[in-house]
Design a protein around this motif. Structure first.
Motif, PDB file in Angstrom:
ATOM      1  N   UNK A  20       0.833  -1.213   0.000  1.00 27.97           N
ATOM      2  CA  UNK A  20       0.000   0.000   0.000  1.00 27.97           C
ATOM      3  C   UNK A  20       0.868   1.264   0.000  1.00 27.97           C
ATOM      4  N   UNK A  21       1.936   1.264   0.784  1.00 26.74           N
ATOM      5  CA  UNK A  21       2.825   2.429   0.835  1.00 26.74           C
ATOM      6  C   UNK A  21       3.473   2.665  -0.524  1.00 26.74           C
ATOM      7  N   UNK A  22       3.904   1.605  -1.158  1.00 24.92           N
ATOM      8  CA  UNK A  22       4.509   1.724  -2.481  1.00 24.92           C
ATOM      9  C   UNK A  22       3.507   2.308  -3.475  1.00 24.92           C
ATOM     10  N   UNK A  23       2.287   1.828  -3.436  1.00 26.34           N
ATOM     11  CA  UNK A  23       1.239   2.341  -4.315  1.00 26.34           C
ATOM     12  C   UNK A  23       1.014   3.838  -4.081  1.00 26.34           C
ATOM     13  N   UNK A  24       1.005   4.232  -2.803  1.00 24.82           N
ATOM     14  CA  UNK A  24       0.765   5.635  -2.446  1.00 24.82           C
ATOM     15  C   UNK A  24       1.973   6.520  -2.726  1.00 24.82           C
TER      16      UNK A  24
END
Length: 185
Positions: free
Chosen positions: A33-37
């Protein structure tokens, strides 16, 4: 493995890390999720700790996924946070709030606001699923991240129209982020 076993495992991995677990954290729901954000995984987890953190029986301070926060008193229901023992209890409480027409409620581990983000899931109760909640939050952070200023992104996650509150929030998140990064070393 069922969700009741996965959620504590993911949460424990996120904060109780050792020297080799950075890759575990990066490959968890938090890291994806952090990578996506487009943000650091410790920043994402720091937001969760700030939003729904509580002291657990083992003495650690971690996010609690079965958290609801009513932002404004309405129909005799007081504003404020509520923590539930399990997902089922939180779902019953959220369903009752929705039936009462109370929608200014922050839901789950990342405290995703039902009024503003409830349309991002097919069933509003899905916001109590930690993975769904984290992913909805990451989508919002990605939109905010377009400004390319991580402090503003984090501030706007909490208070997009109040810079003073937003800056105070950023300072709290950064404190948690620092602790998480130290544990990742």
């Amino acid at each position: 493995m069922n969700i009741k076993k996965i959620v504590p495992l993911i949460l424990t991995l996120s904060i109780s890390v050792n020297a080799h677990s950075n890759s575990v954290l990066d490959n968890s729901v938090w890291g994806v999720a952090a990578s996506y954000a487009g943000i650091n995984v410790a920043t994402l987890y720091g937001i969760a700790v700030q939003e729904s953190g509580m002291r657990w029986r083992d003495g650690s301070f971690r996010p609690w996924p079965w958290t609801l926060n009513i932002n404004k008193s309405k129909k005799g229901i007081k504003a404020g946070p509520r923590r539930y023992a399990n997902k089922e209890a939180a779902e019953q409480a959220l369903k009752a709030l929705i039936e009462e027409g109370i929608r200014n409620v922050d839901v789950g581990i990342m405290q995703v606001n039902l009024y503003w983000h409830g349309n991002k899931v097919s069933n509003e109760l899905d916001l109590l699923d930690p993975k769904t909640n984290i992913n909805v939050a990451a989508s919002y952070l990605k939109v905010l991240r377009a400004q390319n200023d991580i402090r503003k992104t984090v501030a706007d996650y909490h208070a997009p129209t109040n810079a003073v509150r937003g800056n105070s929030y950023v300072n709290h998140v950064k404190r948690f982020e620092k602790i998480i990064n130290e544990k990742l070393k």
